[in-house]
Write a protein that holds these residues in place. Sequence first.
Motif, PDB file in Angstrom:
ATOM      1  N   UNK A 124      74.288 -66.033 -20.622  1.00 51.75           N
ATOM      2  CA  UNK A 124      74.809 -66.772 -19.466  1.00 51.75           C
ATOM      3  C   UNK A 124      73.650 -67.375 -18.689  1.00 51.75           C
ATOM      4  N   UNK A 125      73.911 -68.549 -18.127  1.00 54.76           N
ATOM      5  CA  UNK A 125      72.951 -69.224 -17.252  1.00 54.76           C
ATOM      6  C   UNK A 125      73.684 -69.513 -15.955  1.00 54.76           C
ATOM      7  N   UNK A 130      73.597 -62.819 -13.138  1.00 56.80           N
ATOM      8  CA  UNK A 130      74.828 -62.048 -13.260  1.00 56.80           C
ATOM      9  C   UNK A 130      74.592 -60.641 -12.718  1.00 56.80           C
ATOM     10  N   UNK A 131      75.566 -60.074 -11.990  1.00 54.40           N
ATOM     11  CA  UNK A 131      75.379 -58.718 -11.447  1.00 54.40           C
ATOM     12  C   UNK A 131      75.058 -57.669 -12.500  1.00 54.40           C
ATOM     13  N   UNK A 132      75.386 -57.924 -13.761  1.00 50.34           N
ATOM     14  CA  UNK A 132      75.102 -56.938 -14.801  1.00 50.34           C
ATOM     15  C   UNK A 132      73.604 -56.659 -14.935  1.00 50.34           C
ATOM     16  N   UNK A 133      72.773 -57.631 -14.608  1.00 55.10           N
ATOM     17  CA  UNK A 133      71.327 -57.430 -14.753  1.00 55.10           C
ATOM     18  C   UNK A 133      70.603 -57.358 -13.411  1.00 55.10           C
ATOM     19  N   UNK A 178      66.974 -73.413 -19.025  1.00 54.44           N
ATOM     20  CA  UNK A 178      67.556 -73.612 -20.355  1.00 54.44           C
ATOM     21  C   UNK A 178      66.577 -73.199 -21.445  1.00 54.44           C
ATOM     22  N   UNK A 179      65.314 -73.584 -21.288  1.00 50.21           N
ATOM     23  CA  UNK A 179      64.306 -73.223 -22.285  1.00 50.21           C
ATOM     24  C   UNK A 179      64.110 -71.708 -22.336  1.00 50.21           C
ATOM     25  N   UNK A 180      64.074 -71.058 -21.171  1.00 52.23           N
ATOM     26  CA  UNK A 180      63.925 -69.605 -21.160  1.00 52.23           C
ATOM     27  C   UNK A 180      65.141 -68.929 -21.792  1.00 52.23           C
ATOM     28  N   UNK A 181      66.327 -69.474 -21.546  1.00 54.42           N
ATOM     29  CA  UNK A 181      67.526 -68.906 -22.159  1.00 54.42           C
ATOM     30  C   UNK A 181      67.456 -69.006 -23.676  1.00 54.42           C
ATOM     31  N   UNK A 201      72.234 -61.670 -22.552  1.00 56.19           N
ATOM     32  CA  UNK A 201      71.033 -62.389 -22.102  1.00 56.19           C
ATOM     33  C   UNK A 201      71.397 -63.145 -20.835  1.00 56.19           C
ATOM     34  N   UNK A 202      70.695 -62.892 -19.762  1.00 54.17           N
ATOM     35  CA  UNK A 202      71.044 -63.463 -18.465  1.00 54.17           C
ATOM     36  C   UNK A 202      69.848 -64.208 -17.882  1.00 54.17           C
ATOM     37  N   UNK A 203      70.024 -65.486 -17.552  1.00 52.87           N
ATOM     38  CA  UNK A 203      68.972 -66.271 -16.909  1.00 52.87           C
ATOM     39  C   UNK A 203      69.537 -66.896 -15.636  1.00 52.87           C
ATOM     40  N   UNK A 204      68.867 -66.679 -14.529  1.00 56.08           N
ATOM     41  CA  UNK A 204      69.229 -67.306 -13.254  1.00 56.08           C
ATOM     42  C   UNK A 204      68.346 -68.530 -13.024  1.00 56.08           C
ATOM     43  N   UNK A 205      68.945 -69.621 -12.560  1.00 60.98           N
ATOM     44  CA  UNK A 205      68.150 -70.804 -12.232  1.00 60.98           C
ATOM     45  C   UNK A 205      67.048 -70.444 -11.242  1.00 60.98           C
ATOM     46  N   UNK A 206      67.398 -69.697 -10.206  1.00 64.18           N
ATOM     47  CA  UNK A 206      66.436 -69.300  -9.174  1.00 64.18           C
ATOM     48  C   UNK A 206      65.269 -68.537  -9.798  1.00 64.18           C
TER      49      UNK A 206
END
Length: 392
Positions: A124-125, A130-133, A178-181, A201-206
Amino acid sequence: MPGPLAGLRVVDLTQVLAGPFCTMLLADMDADVIKVEPPHGDVARQWGPHLDPPGAYGGYFASVNRNKRGVVADLSTTAGRDLLLRLLDTADVLVENFRVGVMDRFGLSWEVLHERCPGLVYASIRGFGDPRTGASPHAERPAFDIIAQAMGGVMGVTGEDAAHPMKVGPGVGDIFPAALAAVGILAAVREAEASGVGRYVDVALYDAVLALSERIVHQYSITGSSPVPQGNSHPLLCPYGVVRTATGAVAIAAPSDRHWAALARIAGRPELGSDPRFATNAARLARTVEVYGIVEGWSRQRSSAEVVRALADHVPCGPVHSAADIVADPHIAARNMVLPVEHPSGGAVQVVGRAVKFSGEDAGPLRPAPLLGEHTALVVAELGSGRRTVPP
């Protein structure tokens, strides 16, 4: 020759830029990316610029959705969810960029899908993760590129001064996450191939933009002061910026003492290479205005092309290019970095090519972004009754 991700199937529920750019990277390496859209389609289909006649989508959608197949599924319906589940039974990866809780409300949460397809990598991006991580207090907020740039530190050090923060032109608040994801997905796929168990796999824009802005954190930690915008110069390296020429501007990077000595020699001031007032980076930082004045005293007497010819073989240097300059640069042709992609209008759109190259690769032409639901019937026909729970 097939790309390195041939045989990998990715189900893509993403829209706009961050998610589609991530899955485009995978598609460009020959993953079978199936873009699943709601009946009204990805909102970015409507965004320009458009060819004349406009066709089914504009250049924005054409650029980051090439090399994918398109399926329509309404996840608010039982039939749509069932189709997605059948796809996931054959997939290695799922990527989505909905807001927190959307997939849970569809009954398609990570937990549900992991139980059904243990080998599936679920990515997810989101704006704030996401609260899971890690449960951010901002988790429920929507976010776009400019919000990530503002909060993640890029905007706070970009611009002429602290009173005029400025966003970076390209959508780095979407593209770098996006690249990190993509990196995280491939790491999780490798693990799943060995263990049979997929990861979330969780990536936050921030988070990603903060990672991009890493310099500001260690500067603040050591100095106690928050870095601020300072135009095109650098707070730690000198000269490392943009200087004016008779015809425009060029970027010059000569922070090492060796590069500075070469620059001073070429500019007709060889004595400055050993002058203690300028011989070290620390000394030059203390005299930044004077350093740039010396360099521009030379560069403004010459065209940008003359400056680049004089310096580029000895000192890192390059012209400030427009899009038109880039398209005309022989490097771009040699590296296949601008390529045509067919468009539903009957014409073609030039888009940026594949930045990741592989030895022995003879990559074929880019396939156009799909029409809305273009491959639904084909993909459904491909689905067998078997369930694949472990990546090949």
